[in-house]
Design a protein around this motif. Structure first.
Motif, PDB file in Angstrom:
ATOM      1  N   ARG A 106       0.761  -1.108   0.290  1.00 56.78           N
ATOM      2  CA  ARG A 106       0.295  -0.022  -0.219  1.00 56.78           C
ATOM      3  C   ARG A 106       1.234   1.149  -0.283  1.00 56.78           C
ATOM      4  O   ARG A 106       0.786   2.364  -1.237  1.00 56.78           O
ATOM      5  CB  ARG A 106      -0.867   0.030   1.298  1.00 56.78           C
ATOM      6  CG  ARG A 106      -2.548  -0.278   1.294  1.00 56.78           C
ATOM      7  CD  ARG A 106      -3.065  -0.389   2.631  1.00 56.78           C
ATOM      8  NE  ARG A 106      -4.490  -0.765   1.894  1.00 56.78           N
ATOM      9  CZ  ARG A 106      -5.233  -1.354   3.057  1.00 56.78           C
ATOM     10  NH1 ARG A 106      -4.810  -0.593   4.496  1.00 56.78           N
ATOM     11  NH2 ARG A 106      -6.069  -2.409   2.596  1.00 56.78           N
ATOM     12  N   THR A 107       1.477   1.136   0.666  1.00 57.64           N
ATOM     13  CA  THR A 107       2.315   2.151   0.882  1.00 57.64           C
ATOM     14  C   THR A 107       3.614   2.782  -0.177  1.00 57.64           C
ATOM     15  O   THR A 107       3.840   4.133  -0.456  1.00 57.64           O
ATOM     16  CB  THR A 107       3.637   2.470   2.464  1.00 57.64           C
ATOM     17  OG1 THR A 107       4.312   1.322   2.215  1.00 57.64           O
ATOM     18  CG2 THR A 107       2.791   2.194   3.391  1.00 57.64           C
ATOM     19  N   LYS A 108       4.000   1.495  -0.457  1.00 54.71           N
ATOM     20  CA  LYS A 108       4.425   1.599  -2.246  1.00 54.71           C
ATOM     21  C   LYS A 108       5.882   1.333  -1.519  1.00 54.71           C
ATOM     22  O   LYS A 108       7.680   1.887  -1.633  1.00 54.71           O
ATOM     23  CB  LYS A 108       5.201   2.231  -2.526  1.00 54.71           C
ATOM     24  CG  LYS A 108       3.754   2.354  -3.569  1.00 54.71           C
ATOM     25  CD  LYS A 108       2.722   1.250  -4.688  1.00 54.71           C
ATOM     26  CE  LYS A 108       2.130   1.424  -5.196  1.00 54.71           C
ATOM     27  NZ  LYS A 108       1.030   1.290  -4.532  1.00 54.71           N
ATOM     28  N   CYS A 157       2.794   8.302   2.781  1.00 50.40           N
ATOM     29  CA  CYS A 157       2.088   6.928   2.053  1.00 50.40           C
ATOM     30  C   CYS A 157       1.991   7.064   0.385  1.00 50.40           C
ATOM     31  O   CYS A 157       1.093   8.112   0.400  1.00 50.40           O
ATOM     32  CB  CYS A 157       1.069   6.232   2.529  1.00 50.40           C
ATOM     33  SG  CYS A 157       0.411   5.429   2.298  1.00 50.40           S
ATOM     34  N   GLU A 158       2.322   5.887  -0.618  1.00 45.72           N
ATOM     35  CA  GLU A 158       1.322   6.486  -1.841  1.00 45.72           C
ATOM     36  C   GLU A 158       0.118   5.304  -1.955  1.00 45.72           C
ATOM     37  O   GLU A 158      -0.195   5.569  -3.642  1.00 45.72           O
ATOM     38  CB  GLU A 158       2.808   6.146  -3.579  1.00 45.72           C
ATOM     39  CG  GLU A 158       3.964   7.283  -2.365  1.00 45.72           C
ATOM     40  CD  GLU A 158       5.425   6.511  -3.411  1.00 45.72           C
ATOM     41  OE1 GLU A 158       5.473   5.678  -3.956  1.00 45.72           O
ATOM     42  OE2 GLU A 158       6.324   7.469  -3.063  1.00 45.72           O
ATOM     43  N   PHE A 159      -0.337   4.717  -1.012  1.00 41.01           N
ATOM     44  CA  PHE A 159      -1.648   4.267  -1.194  1.00 41.01           C
ATOM     45  C   PHE A 159      -2.811   5.362  -2.229  1.00 41.01           C
ATOM     46  O   PHE A 159      -3.002   6.666  -1.524  1.00 41.01           O
ATOM     47  CB  PHE A 159      -1.713   3.517   0.240  1.00 41.01           C
ATOM     48  CG  PHE A 159      -3.487   2.995   0.166  1.00 41.01           C
ATOM     49  CD1 PHE A 159      -3.893   2.261  -1.055  1.00 41.01           C
ATOM     50  CD2 PHE A 159      -4.780   3.066   0.694  1.00 41.01           C
ATOM     51  CE1 PHE A 159      -4.344   1.279  -1.371  1.00 41.01           C
ATOM     52  CE2 PHE A 159      -5.731   2.343   0.879  1.00 41.01           C
ATOM     53  CZ  PHE A 159      -5.345   1.923   0.011  1.00 41.01           C
ATOM     54  N   LYS A 160      -3.668   5.036  -3.038  1.00 47.16           N
ATOM     55  CA  LYS A 160      -4.088   6.199  -4.020  1.00 47.16           C
ATOM     56  C   LYS A 160      -5.462   5.750  -3.354  1.00 47.16           C
ATOM     57  O   LYS A 160      -5.991   7.165  -2.888  1.00 47.16           O
ATOM     58  CB  LYS A 160      -4.612   4.967  -5.368  1.00 47.16           C
ATOM     59  CG  LYS A 160      -3.302   5.149  -6.088  1.00 47.16           C
ATOM     60  CD  LYS A 160      -3.186   5.147  -7.546  1.00 47.16           C
ATOM     61  CE  LYS A 160      -2.406   5.132  -8.372  1.00 47.16           C
ATOM     62  NZ  LYS A 160      -2.476   4.402  -9.875  1.00 47.16           N
ATOM     63  N   ASP A 161      -5.908   5.198  -2.236  1.00 47.31           N
ATOM     64  CA  ASP A 161      -7.328   5.219  -1.958  1.00 47.31           C
ATOM     65  C   ASP A 161      -7.644   5.455  -0.382  1.00 47.31           C
ATOM     66  O   ASP A 161      -8.141   5.083   0.374  1.00 47.31           O
ATOM     67  CB  ASP A 161      -8.214   3.448  -2.271  1.00 47.31           C
ATOM     68  CG  ASP A 161      -7.997   3.271  -3.705  1.00 47.31           C
ATOM     69  OD1 ASP A 161      -9.161   4.674  -4.669  1.00 47.31           O
ATOM     70  OD2 ASP A 161      -8.223   2.275  -4.137  1.00 47.31           O
TER      71      ASP A 161
END
Length: 210
Positions: free
Chosen positions: A147-149, A203-207
């Motif tokens: 999720r975070t990448k 964090c790079e999570f889109k949702d």
């Protein structure tokens, strides 16, 4: 994810929890090994409820072996897959006595040769009992890493390899605990608690959720 962002995430997690450890309750490498073996597809809470009754009665390979499979089942019957786990635990105790002088080996191959002990369990024991910079990837760590990448991968083995590659040495011993706790309480599966997350802005999570 770039190196600077990754470093900031790890720094914040460390500052928030400087001395992390497992939530499994144990007082020896052997107790940890058995607790981790029992925790497969079960919660740490359920394992602790069982071992708090088991360990005062039997917390050595000899003592648990003496209980036998049926005797051990009476202590762990509230844990998922307890029939298989009881059999594996008894076999593991027998091997520890016969091959390792009743001592949990500080060796990956020897640990993974024990019944019911796979790579993840071996990683937890090596990390938590012996301080190795290993990273045991479970569903929580896999989720947070993707999720975070922080360290995306197609499966837990991919994520483990990526984490070992990108995590600086100073964080490797503790990162397993930071990520599992983060996944267990903040970055939960169904609806992550992004509003309470100390690394939400990184964090790079889109949702994301509010």
């Amino acid at each position: 994810m770039n190196k600077a962002k990754r470093l900031e995430i790890l720094t914040r997690l460390r500052d928030n929890n400087p001395n992390p450890t497992t939530e499994l309750e144990f007082s020896s490498p052997f107790e940890l090994l058995i607790a981790v073996l029992l925790s497969a597809q079960a919660t740490d809470v359920s394992v602790n409820k069982a071992t708090v009754k088991l360990y005062p009665v039997a917390n050595t390979p000899e003592a648990i072996l003496a209980l036998g499979v049926d005797g051990l089942k009476t202590y762990i019957k509230t844990i998922g897959l307890f029939n298989t786990k009881a059999e594996n635990t008894i076999k593991t105790c027998k091997m520890l006595i016969e091959l390792h002088n009743s001592v949990v080996p500080e060796d990956r191959a020897a640990l993974e040769a024990l019944p019911g002990v796979g790579r993840k369990t071996a990683n937890v024991v090596l990390n938590t009992a012996f301080g190795w910079p290993t990273i045991a990837v479970d569903t929580h760590i896999d989720r947070v890493s993707n999720r975070t990448k922080l360290a995306p991968g197609k499966n837990v083995k991919d994520v483990e390899e990526k984490l070992l590659k990108v995590i600086p040495a100073e964080f490797k011993v503790d990162v397993h605990h930071w990520l599992i706790l983060h996944g267990r309480y903040i970055c939960v599966a169904r609806k992550p608690k992004c509003g309470a997350c100390i690394i939400e802005d990184l964090c790079e999570f889109k949702d994301k959720n509010d």
